[in-house]
Scaffold this active site. Structure first.
Site, PDB file in Angstrom:
ATOM      1  CE  LYS A 275      -3.439   4.121   6.073  1.00 38.42           C
ATOM      2  NZ  LYS A 275      -3.983   4.032   4.693  1.00 38.42           N
ATOM      3  CE  LYS A 287     -10.961   1.670   2.447  1.00 39.17           C
ATOM      4  NZ  LYS A 287     -10.401   1.997   1.136  1.00 39.17           N
ATOM      5  NE  ARG A 361      -3.368  10.231   0.017  1.00 35.61           N
ATOM      6  CZ  ARG A 361      -3.531   9.942  -1.275  1.00 35.61           C
ATOM      7  NH1 ARG A 361      -3.550  10.899  -2.183  1.00 35.61           N
ATOM      8  NH2 ARG A 361      -3.681   8.694  -1.657  1.00 35.61           N
TER       9      ARG A 361
HETATM   10  N1  BES Z   1      -6.093   1.852   3.145  1.00 40.39           N
HETATM   11  C1  BES Z   1      -6.431   2.223   1.828  1.00 40.39           C
HETATM   12  C2  BES Z   1      -5.544   1.568   0.765  1.00 40.39           C
HETATM   13  C3  BES Z   1      -5.608   0.068   0.661  1.00 40.39           C
HETATM   14  C4  BES Z   1      -6.350  -0.529  -0.339  1.00 40.39           C
HETATM   15  C5  BES Z   1      -4.865  -0.731   1.485  1.00 40.39           C
HETATM   16  C6  BES Z   1      -6.358  -1.893  -0.471  1.00 40.39           C
HETATM   17  C7  BES Z   1      -4.872  -2.108   1.363  1.00 40.39           C
HETATM   18  C8  BES Z   1      -5.611  -2.694   0.377  1.00 40.39           C
HETATM   19  C9  BES Z   1      -6.293   3.738   1.673  1.00 40.39           C
HETATM   20  O1  BES Z   1      -6.562   4.479   2.801  1.00 40.39           O
HETATM   21  C10 BES Z   1      -7.295   4.164   0.651  1.00 40.39           C
HETATM   22  O2  BES Z   1      -8.449   4.036   0.896  1.00 40.39           O
HETATM   23  N2  BES Z   1      -6.789   4.650  -0.484  1.00 40.39           N
HETATM   24  C11 BES Z   1      -7.607   5.102  -1.531  1.00 40.39           C
HETATM   25  C12 BES Z   1      -7.029   6.397  -2.044  1.00 40.39           C
HETATM   26  C13 BES Z   1      -7.935   7.154  -2.966  1.00 40.39           C
HETATM   27  C14 BES Z   1      -9.156   7.637  -2.245  1.00 40.39           C
HETATM   28  C15 BES Z   1      -7.140   8.314  -3.538  1.00 40.39           C
HETATM   29  C16 BES Z   1      -7.628   4.044  -2.623  1.00 40.39           C
HETATM   30  O3  BES Z   1      -6.620   3.379  -2.851  1.00 40.39           O
HETATM   31  O4  BES Z   1      -8.683   3.837  -3.219  1.00 40.39           O
HETATM   32 ZN    ZN Z   2      -6.242   3.536   4.596  1.00 39.47          ZN
HETATM   33 MN    MN Z   3      -8.646   4.903   3.020  1.00 39.53          MN
END
Ligand code: BES
Ligand code: ZN
Ligand code: MN
Length: 508
Positions: A275, A287, A361
């Site tokens: 990724k 975020k 994803r």
């Molecule tokens: N890049 C983030 C995940 C992440 C979180 C990486 C903390 C490193 C540290 C990913 O793209 C994301 O935002 N995931 C979401 C998924 C959710 C929306 C289903 C998450 O983990 O909140």
């Molecule tokens: Zn991400």
């Molecule tokens: Mn994300």
């Protein structure tokens, strides 16, 4: 990079400002350290007795030996209990001792790797090649720091730096093996450090194009090919899901294709997918601003895959390996995808985007479809996919899920050997049901109340692998270290490079 040489010499004859000596966790120093202990007026056995130093893993004690011994100082470092010893312990002890030597302002040190005596004390054989490799990896990785953006001040003297380590071995034969081990260890460490630096660079430097440039440069240096696709070519391939994420950003997306042919025959390759989100704002599902800066590391999967390609080619493994990196930013803008939008992926499956922050994803699924053209013997994807994996496993292990038990078992074993640990989570039909959409084939997040965020992420990816043997490794917790420990400092870990290399090594 630190210089490491190997010398066939007994420690009693080696002139050095600082001699590092590995010690076992036990009641007494043991016969292994007898002569050194005698020379130092029994200060080592006294330290064991007084429990100031007991040889516990990564424990250190610096002794002044001036006038008593050939070396001016002796630095004891614990490698833990004999029956728990492995190369990972030696790698850690190497880092801990070399870091202390540097902090103590030594610029040169000797490492007493008398492998026959050590093997005897341990009751198991440590080969000169494996041992010196572990020492080299630990030392180089332990000393890694990222200071490219710090101005050099004229008033402050530069911090002290260890420039050379001499590893002492027992025999001519070990000398040749030791040189091989050190060279291999340094090649691997430099690949891990490339990955760490990619992780460290801020997103205004490490753009998708920068990832591509770096991959190209490493390919030229180590001997793998690198082809880079731009938005036009990705659109032509029908990568609508990847391009959906990219459409909110001014930075053009890149699809990086690295190919290494180490096997003589045209055997089917292992495909690595990483990724490469160079900054994840969350997109329209924005975020919170606290700690958003950390999302510069959302390309850690890409860094691991690029680093692994450098390592595999660097040590010339006799395997065929492909590295694929979908690279983009995830930004909110007037052109960005919005919750409810439906994208058509390269596989022709349609995806309802219910949360633009589940973007990883969306870019990986098109890369997995691209992987099919190689008819791979295995596909391994690495991604900082979910925050949920941090809740489950912290910084200690990455989560692994997939459709092939043998592949999972092999990777878990490689994780134990390299200290880049993996923990398997289940992937059940119920999880796959949770990502079926009412209006499209799939939705990119499971509905409320499902939980298991790390698993539903994997369940989504599984829809794109067909019958290829595949695993997904969620590295959101391991890519960035929580605290300083032995050869991994706080910050970018380069997790995955050594894990992937070890897996590919045992294949060949
Ligand atoms: N890049 C983030 C995940 C992440 C979180 C990486 C903390 C490193 C540290 C990913 O793209 C994301 O935002 N995931 C979401 C998924 C959710 C929306 C289903 C998450 O983990 O909140
Ligand atoms: Zn991400
Ligand atoms: Mn994300």
């Amino acid at each position: 990079m630190i210089k490491i040489t190997v010398k066939e010499e007994n420690h009693s004859r080696h002139k050095t400002p600082c001699l590092i000596v590995p010690c076992l966790d036990q009641e007494t120093p043991g016969p292994y350290l007898n002569s050194l202990d005698q020379a130092l007026n029994k200060v080592i056995s006294q330290s064991y007795k007084d429990r100031r130093f007991q040889g516990k893993l990564n424990q250190t004690l610096l002794l002044n030996a001036k006038g008593l011994f050939t070396a001016d100082h002796v630095l004891l470092v614990g490698v833990g209990k004999a029956d728990e010893f492995n190369l990972e312990k030696l790698r850690q002890a190497s880092a801990s001792s070399v870091k202390l030597a540097q902090k103590s302002c030594f610029t040169k040190a000797g490492f007493d790797f008398a492998n026959k005596a050590l093997s005897k004390a341990l009751g198991k054989k440590v080969s000169a090649q494996d041992g010196t490799q572990a020492i080299a990896e630990g030392a180089a990785l332990g000393l890694y720091r990222f200071d490219e953006y710090k101005s050099k001040s004229k008033d402050e003297p530069p911090p002290s730096q260890i420039k050379e380590i001499v590893v002492l071995v027992d025999s001519k034969q070990d000398l040749a093996q030791g040189r091989k081990g050190v060279s291999r260890g340094l090649t691997i460490a430099s690949a891990v450090m490339e990955a760490r630096s990619l992780q460290s660079h801020p997103s205004n430097k490490a753009t998708p194009s920068y990832l591509a440039q770096t991959a190209r440069a490493l390919g030229r240096k180590h001997g793998f090919t690198c082809k880079v696709l731009g938005p036009g070519e990705m659109n032509k391939l029908g990568m609508g899901s990847l391009m959906g994420v990219a459409q909110g950003s001014e930075e053009p997306a890149r699809f990086i294709i690295m190919e290494y042919s180490g096997a003589k025959k045209k055997g089917s390759p292992v495909v690595l997918v990483g990724k490469g989100v160079t900054f994840d704002t969350g997109g329209i599902s924005l975020k919170p601003s606290a700690s958003m800066d950390e999302m510069k590391m959302d390309m850690s999967g890409a860094a691991a895959v690029i680093g692994a390609m450098a390592a595999v080619a660097g040590v010339k493994l006799p395997v065929n390996v492909i590295g694929l990196v979908p690279a983009t930013e995830n930004m909110p803008s007037g052109k960005a995808i919005k919750p409810g939008d439906i994208l058509t992926s390269m596989s022709k499956k349609t995806i309802e985007v219910l949360n633009t922050d589940a973007e990883g994803r969306l870019i990986l699924c098109d890369a997995l479809s691209y992987a099919e053209r190689y008819k791979p013997r295995a596909v391994i994807d690495l991604a900082t996919l979910t925050g949920a994996v941090l809740h489950a496993l912290g910084h200690q292990a990455a989560a692994i899920m997939g459709n092939d038990d043998a592949l999972i078992a092999d990777l878990i074993a490689s994780g134990e050997e390299t200290g880049e640990r993996l923990w398997q989570l289940p992937l059940w039909p119920e999880h796959e049901k949770a990502i079926k959409s009412d209006v499209a084939d799939l939705k990119n997040i499971a509905g409320p109340g499902v939980g298991a965020g790390t698993i539903t992420g994997a369940a989504f990816l599984k829809q794109f692998v067909g019958d290829m043997p595949w695993v997904h490794i969620d590295i959101a917790g391991t890519a960035w270290g929580g605290e300083d420990r032995h050869y991994v400092s706080k910050g970018p870990s380069g997790y995955g490079v050594r894990l992937l290399l070890r897996y590919l090594e045992q294949l060949s």
